[in-house]
Scaffold this motif. Structure first.
Motif, PDB file in Angstrom:
ATOM      1  N   TYR A  32       0.847  -1.194   0.000  1.00  0.00           N
ATOM      2  CA  TYR A  32       0.000   0.000   0.000  1.00  0.00           C
ATOM      3  C   TYR A  32       0.882   1.244   0.000  1.00  0.00           C
ATOM      4  CZ  TYR A  32      -3.992  -2.972   1.161  1.00  0.00           C
ATOM      5  OH  TYR A  32      -4.959  -3.926   1.133  1.00  0.00           O
ATOM      6  N   TRP A  33       0.284   2.401  -0.363  1.00  0.00           N
ATOM      7  CA  TRP A  33       1.060   3.646  -0.414  1.00  0.00           C
ATOM      8  C   TRP A  33       0.148   4.854  -0.211  1.00  0.00           C
ATOM      9  CZ3 TRP A  33       0.627   7.576  -4.253  1.00  0.00           C
ATOM     10  CH2 TRP A  33      -0.284   7.302  -5.275  1.00  0.00           C
ATOM     11  N   GLY A  34       0.761   6.005   0.099  1.00  0.00           N
ATOM     12  CA  GLY A  34       0.053   7.281   0.158  1.00  0.00           C
ATOM     13  C   GLY A  34      -0.832   7.453   1.388  1.00  0.00           C
ATOM     14  N   LEU A  35      -0.247   7.481   2.606  1.00  0.00           N
ATOM     15  CA  LEU A  35      -1.033   7.669   3.821  1.00  0.00           C
ATOM     16  C   LEU A  35      -1.792   8.995   3.766  1.00  0.00           C
ATOM     17  CD1 LEU A  35      -1.767   6.698   6.688  1.00  0.00           C
ATOM     18  CD2 LEU A  35       0.263   7.894   7.506  1.00  0.00           C
ATOM     19  N   HIS A  36      -3.114   8.927   3.943  1.00  0.00           N
ATOM     20  CA  HIS A  36      -3.961  10.117   3.866  1.00  0.00           C
ATOM     21  C   HIS A  36      -5.146   9.903   4.785  1.00  0.00           C
ATOM     22  CE1 HIS A  36      -5.758  13.650   1.802  1.00  0.00           C
ATOM     23  NE2 HIS A  36      -4.488  13.917   1.541  1.00  0.00           N
ATOM     24  N   GLU A  37      -6.098  10.865   4.766  1.00  0.00           N
ATOM     25  CA  GLU A  37      -7.201  10.747   5.714  1.00  0.00           C
ATOM     26  C   GLU A  37      -8.077   9.517   5.462  1.00  0.00           C
ATOM     27  OE1 GLU A  37      -6.735  13.381   3.842  1.00  0.00           O
ATOM     28  OE2 GLU A  37      -8.409  13.685   2.475  1.00  0.00           O
ATOM     29  N   TYR A  38      -8.058   8.966   4.223  1.00  0.00           N
ATOM     30  CA  TYR A  38      -8.845   7.768   3.922  1.00  0.00           C
ATOM     31  C   TYR A  38      -8.069   6.484   4.175  1.00  0.00           C
ATOM     32  CZ  TYR A  38      -6.149   8.733  -0.285  1.00  0.00           C
ATOM     33  OH  TYR A  38      -5.131   9.043  -1.148  1.00  0.00           O
ATOM     34  N   GLY A  39      -6.800   6.587   4.538  1.00  0.00           N
ATOM     35  CA  GLY A  39      -5.959   5.419   4.752  1.00  0.00           C
ATOM     36  C   GLY A  39      -4.874   5.336   3.690  1.00  0.00           C
ATOM     37  N   CYS A  40      -4.500   4.134   3.269  1.00  0.00           N
ATOM     38  CA  CYS A  40      -3.503   3.931   2.220  1.00  0.00           C
ATOM     39  C   CYS A  40      -4.135   3.175   1.065  1.00  0.00           C
ATOM     40  CB  CYS A  40      -2.298   3.148   2.757  1.00  0.00           C
ATOM     41  SG  CYS A  40      -1.377   3.977   4.073  1.00  0.00           S
ATOM     42  N   ARG A  41      -3.727   3.508  -0.159  1.00  0.00           N
ATOM     43  CA  ARG A  41      -4.282   2.858  -1.341  1.00  0.00           C
ATOM     44  C   ARG A  41      -3.397   1.687  -1.766  1.00  0.00           C
ATOM     45  NH1 ARG A  41      -3.839   7.903  -5.365  1.00  0.00           N
ATOM     46  NH2 ARG A  41      -4.386   8.926  -3.413  1.00  0.00           N
ATOM     47  N   PRO A  42      -3.986   0.657  -2.397  1.00  0.00           N
ATOM     48  CA  PRO A  42      -3.191  -0.509  -2.799  1.00  0.00           C
ATOM     49  C   PRO A  42      -2.186  -0.155  -3.894  1.00  0.00           C
ATOM     50  CG  PRO A  42      -5.552  -1.010  -2.781  1.00  0.00           C
ATOM     51  CD  PRO A  42      -5.416   0.480  -2.663  1.00  0.00           C
ATOM     52  N   CYS A  43      -1.019  -0.855  -3.861  1.00  0.00           N
ATOM     53  CA  CYS A  43      -0.034  -0.714  -4.930  1.00  0.00           C
ATOM     54  C   CYS A  43      -0.549  -1.403  -6.196  1.00  0.00           C
ATOM     55  CB  CYS A  43       1.296  -1.375  -4.537  1.00  0.00           C
ATOM     56  SG  CYS A  43       2.095  -0.662  -3.097  1.00  0.00           S
ATOM     57  N   ASP A  44      -0.300  -0.796  -7.320  1.00  0.00           N
ATOM     58  CA  ASP A  44      -0.640  -1.426  -8.596  1.00  0.00           C
ATOM     59  C   ASP A  44       0.588  -2.179  -9.100  1.00  0.00           C
ATOM     60  OD1 ASP A  44      -1.974  -2.172 -10.853  1.00  0.00           O
ATOM     61  OD2 ASP A  44      -1.694  -0.266 -11.906  1.00  0.00           O
ATOM     62  N   CYS A  45       1.071  -3.125  -8.291  1.00  0.00           N
ATOM     63  CA  CYS A  45       2.323  -3.842  -8.569  1.00  0.00           C
ATOM     64  C   CYS A  45       2.161  -5.290  -8.142  1.00  0.00           C
ATOM     65  CB  CYS A  45       3.500  -3.237  -7.781  1.00  0.00           C
ATOM     66  SG  CYS A  45       3.691  -1.454  -7.928  1.00  0.00           S
ATOM     67  N   THR A  46       3.046  -6.141  -8.656  1.00  0.00           N
ATOM     68  CA  THR A  46       3.053  -7.528  -8.196  1.00  0.00           C
ATOM     69  C   THR A  46       3.678  -7.644  -6.816  1.00  0.00           C
ATOM     70  OG1 THR A  46       5.150  -7.868  -9.330  1.00  0.00           O
ATOM     71  CG2 THR A  46       3.138  -8.447 -10.529  1.00  0.00           C
ATOM     72  N   GLY A  47       4.531  -6.691  -6.440  1.00  0.00           N
ATOM     73  CA  GLY A  47       5.175  -6.704  -5.127  1.00  0.00           C
ATOM     74  C   GLY A  47       4.903  -5.417  -4.381  1.00  0.00           C
ATOM     75  N   ASP A  48       5.952  -4.875  -3.747  1.00  0.00           N
ATOM     76  CA  ASP A  48       5.818  -3.652  -2.963  1.00  0.00           C
ATOM     77  C   ASP A  48       5.952  -2.440  -3.877  1.00  0.00           C
ATOM     78  OD1 ASP A  48       5.446  -2.109  -0.760  1.00  0.00           O
ATOM     79  OD2 ASP A  48       7.477  -2.328   0.020  1.00  0.00           O
TER      80      ASP A  48
ATOM     81  N   ASP B 160       6.728   2.150  -3.772  1.00  0.00           N
ATOM     82  CA  ASP B 160       7.243   3.282  -3.017  1.00  0.00           C
ATOM     83  C   ASP B 160       6.113   3.886  -2.183  1.00  0.00           C
ATOM     84  OD1 ASP B 160       7.801   6.307  -2.660  1.00  0.00           O
ATOM     85  OD2 ASP B 160       9.747   5.475  -3.237  1.00  0.00           O
ATOM     86  N   PRO B 161       6.302   4.079  -0.858  1.00  0.00           N
ATOM     87  CA  PRO B 161       5.214   4.557   0.001  1.00  0.00           C
ATOM     88  C   PRO B 161       4.786   5.987  -0.300  1.00  0.00           C
ATOM     89  CG  PRO B 161       7.265   4.512   1.218  1.00  0.00           C
ATOM     90  CD  PRO B 161       7.529   3.836  -0.084  1.00  0.00           C
ATOM     91  N   TYR B 162       5.614   6.745  -1.020  1.00  0.00           N
ATOM     92  CA  TYR B 162       5.252   8.125  -1.356  1.00  0.00           C
ATOM     93  C   TYR B 162       4.533   8.216  -2.696  1.00  0.00           C
ATOM     94  CZ  TYR B 162       8.936   8.918   2.096  1.00  0.00           C
ATOM     95  OH  TYR B 162       9.716   8.890   3.217  1.00  0.00           O
ATOM     96  N   THR B 163       5.100   7.552  -3.730  1.00  0.00           N
ATOM     97  CA  THR B 163       4.625   7.735  -5.097  1.00  0.00           C
ATOM     98  C   THR B 163       3.795   6.585  -5.630  1.00  0.00           C
ATOM     99  OG1 THR B 163       6.595   6.705  -6.064  1.00  0.00           O
ATOM    100  CG2 THR B 163       6.717   9.066  -5.548  1.00  0.00           C
ATOM    101  N   GLY B 164       3.905   5.405  -5.022  1.00  0.00           N
ATOM    102  CA  GLY B 164       3.219   4.236  -5.546  1.00  0.00           C
ATOM    103  C   GLY B 164       3.986   3.521  -6.630  1.00  0.00           C
ATOM    104  N   ASP B 165       5.196   4.030  -7.003  1.00  0.00           N
ATOM    105  CA  ASP B 165       5.999   3.383  -8.035  1.00  0.00           C
ATOM    106  C   ASP B 165       6.438   1.999  -7.571  1.00  0.00           C
ATOM    107  OD1 ASP B 165       5.764   5.635  -9.578  1.00  0.00           O
ATOM    108  OD2 ASP B 165       7.703   6.478  -8.951  1.00  0.00           O
ATOM    109  N   CYS B 166       6.404   1.044  -8.474  1.00  0.00           N
ATOM    110  CA  CYS B 166       6.783  -0.326  -8.126  1.00  0.00           C
ATOM    111  C   CYS B 166       8.282  -0.389  -7.829  1.00  0.00           C
ATOM    112  CB  CYS B 166       6.450  -1.286  -9.264  1.00  0.00           C
ATOM    113  SG  CYS B 166       4.674  -1.349  -9.659  1.00  0.00           S
ATOM    114  N   ILE B 167       8.650  -1.173  -6.805  1.00  0.00           N
ATOM    115  CA  ILE B 167      10.054  -1.359  -6.457  1.00  0.00           C
ATOM    116  C   ILE B 167      10.321  -2.849  -6.391  1.00  0.00           C
ATOM    117  CG2 ILE B 167      10.342   0.805  -5.206  1.00  0.00           C
ATOM    118  CD1 ILE B 167       9.851  -0.631  -2.634  1.00  0.00           C
ATOM    119  N   SER B 168      11.607  -3.205  -6.604  1.00  0.00           N
ATOM    120  CA  SER B 168      11.952  -4.625  -6.715  1.00  0.00           C
ATOM    121  C   SER B 168      12.908  -5.069  -5.640  1.00  0.00           C
ATOM    122  CB  SER B 168      12.569  -4.886  -8.090  1.00  0.00           C
ATOM    123  OG  SER B 168      13.675  -4.051  -8.289  1.00  0.00           O
ATOM    124  N   GLY B 169      12.944  -4.408  -4.499  1.00  0.00           N
ATOM    125  CA  GLY B 169      13.836  -4.834  -3.425  1.00  0.00           C
ATOM    126  C   GLY B 169      14.123  -3.693  -2.506  1.00  0.00           C
TER     127      GLY B 169
END
Length: 575
Positions: free
Chosen positions: A383-399, A401-410
């Motif tokens: 998940y990413w983007g802590l806000h008043e509604y919570g955090c939104r799911p990553c559009d990735c197979t893994g984790d 970036d908690p700020y941008t939502g960009d997929c990371i591989s490690g």
């Protein structure tokens, strides 16, 4: 510790205006991912990039200055191992002829043939990097264009240049140059002397490598002993004695040629922001002055603190998080040693009647969707983007970036421990290694974001002209940082081609990427767990299977295999 245990049995659910303001002031620090529940470290990189490197001299500073260099031949069929001297001119006023100190810290990928050169005739030279705050140093890699010095010393300061102490002595003869026995520590600094990197050959692209920590000893990098070894504010290299290329003595009349200078391609200071295991991101620190060159891989020095810590280096607990004394994280087993309080984060926790909810039996907060942690102050993995509604799911197979939502591989903390030679396990006693040191040495995971230019499978004519010694289908099993080079362990699944004198069979073999020594990471990219078609050359001296920027490395597909076999047979006439 027992007293602390008794105190936290009584849950406290409170959210004061002051604690809310503290969370707001910390900004992005409230959003955690790679630091959640474990030690973490910011991205590693070249501390020299984007900063000013100082030298005592530079060639052609007053007028055009001639110089000559020798290059040794690597051809096994050559009778002479040395080519004739190549001469040119240096002039700092003409960009195409200038060789300033900044050339040592520019991108080795974009400018592989740029270098700094001293004035002709200087006997000693000093290179110095001044940092605006404290940083961690893990490696120093120098790649010379001239022959390496017969004697040099690496020194560091931890108080912005007020005092200095030696980290390593380098000499062709340690006893003669410094009065030291090879490998024996000297003085309070414990610095040793080595002759490993002081030979006159190779005459160009010779390396000098320094590791701040031994890869064979498990030392907590956030502990006081390691911090004393790793922390720097200034770094300088004193070049004390020139030596000539052996080729000069083989050519009549060469004694008068201008070859009395130092020249360096790359000055790579591998390190990271100093955050005591409590941050994975850093911002520009006060006093930072950028050099004229622009870089995308700048390593900044002010920590964006996690684990409820504060300070430029996360060296203290944040206000209202002082239930126990501050501690650095444990870098071996990954324990974060978070600063604690039982108050819930005002953004990530569920509100009821204007106050945050927490479990009355455990003191844990009730989190919004996608938010985790005892205080609901971090996005859960995926998940990413802590806000008043919570955090939104990553559009990735893994984790992501908690700020941008960009997929990371490690995790970049894993790369830090790969370089330092540490292994550890997660604090929940699982069998999964927290720092997968054997699986993360590749350009995609490397802290300096390498930009590898892929060799394309173009026309059959170009493929045949490359005259590859071998073409294999491999699965990458693991990769190892050996300090001066990398070794990639692969399993050979198919041998599409090998020259007649080679005897490669299916099974485990080792590939040797050349780019680690000159560029700081592996190119082409070879990621553990993936399968590739690899076409490269054999080192005629050692028999090693080499990988470099001229090699063909492509993700394996059966259609690609059939195409290469067709080219090898029909166009290259290999069988």
């Amino acid at each position: 510790m027992r007293l602390w245990t008794l105190l936290v049995i009584i849950p406290v659910c409170a959210s004061s205006p002051l604690s809310a303001e503290t969370s707001k002031s910390k900004g992005p620090a409230a959003v955690e991912s790679r630091c959640s529940g474990r030690a973490c470290n910011p991205l590693m990189g070249n501390l020299a990039q984007g900063r000013v490197l100082r030298t005592q001299s530079v060639c052609g500073s007053n007028s055009s200055e001639p110089y000559c260099v020798y290059k040794e031949s690597a051809s096994p069929r050559s009778r002479e191992s040395c080519s004739a001297a190549k001469c040119s001119k240096c002039n700092s006023a003409i960009p195409s002829q200038a060789h300033p100190p900044s050339a040592m810290s520019d991108s080795t990928f974009r400018y592989p043939d740029s270098w700094w050169q001293s004035a002709e005739g200087v006997k000693e030279e000093t290179l110095q990097l001044d940092l605006e705050t404290e940083f961690l140093l893990t490696h120093l890699i120098l790649v010379f264009r001239s022959p390496r010095p017969a004697a040099m010393v690496l020194e560091r300061s931890q108080d912005h240049g007020h005092t200095w102490r030696a980290s390593r002595y380098f000499a062709r003869d340690c006893e003669e140059a410094f009065g030291l026995s090879e490998g024996s520590p000297i003085g309070e600094s414990g610095a040793t002397c080595t002759s490993k990197y002081s030979g006159a050959s190779p005459c160009t692209r010779g390396e000098v490598i320094y590791r701040a920590l031994s890869p064979w000893h498990s030392v907590d990098p956030y502990g006081p002993a390691a911090q004393d070894q790793l922390m720097i504010t200034n770094l300088r290299v004193r070049l004390l004695q020139r030596q000539q290329c052996p080729c000069k003595a083989k050519h009549p009349g060469a004694a008068v040629l201008p070859t009395d200078h130092y020249a360096i391609y790359d000055f790579i200071v591998k390190g990271s922001c100093l955050c005591n295991g409590h941050a994975d991101n850093c911002l520009p620190a006060g006093g930072y002055q950028s050099s004229q060159q622009k870089t995308d891989n700048m390593v900044h020095g002010k920590c964006v603190c996690r684990h409820n810590t504060a300070g430029d280096h996360c060296e203290r607990c944040a206000p209202l998080y002082n239930d126990q004394p501050w501690q650095a994280a444990n870098g071996i087993i990954g324990t974060p040693h978070e600063c604690q309080t039982c108050s819930c984060h005002p953004v990530g926790s569920v509100l009821s009647g204007g106050s945050t909810l927490c479990n009355p039996s455990s003191g844990e907060c009730t989190c919004k969707p996608g938010v985790g942690g005892p205080s609901c102050d971090s996005c859960m993995l995926g998940y990413w983007g802590l806000h008043e509604y919570g955090c939104r799911p990553c559009d990735c197979t893994g984790d992501c970036d908690p700020y941008t939502g960009d997929c990371i591989s490690g995790s970049d903390v894993e790369v830090f421990y790969t370089a330092a030679g540490h292994m550890g396990h997660s604090s929940n006693n699982s069998e999964t290694a927290l720092f997968r040191a054997e699986e993360l040495f590749s350009a995609l995971h490397h802290s300096v974001k390498c930009k590898c230019v892929e060799v394309t499978l173009g026309s059959p004519k170009l493929f045949c002209a490359a005259e590859y010694d071998y073409v294999l289908v491999v699965k990458v099993m693991s990769a190892h940082d050996k300090g001066s080079h990398a070794e990639v362990e692969v399993k050979v699944k198919k041998v599409l081609y090998q020259k007649p004198q080679m005897k490669i069979q299916r099974g485990s073999v080792t590939l040797y990427p050349e780019s680690w020594t000159t560029q700081g990471c592996t190119c082409p990219i070879l990621n553990p767990g993936s399968e590739y078609v690899v076409a490269g050359h054999e080192d005629w001296k050692t028999g090693r299977l080499m990988i470099n920027t001229k090699s063909l490395v492509k993700p394996w597909k059966s259609t690609l295999g059939r195409k290469i076999l067709h080219i090898l047979g029909k166009d290259c006439g290999r069988w």
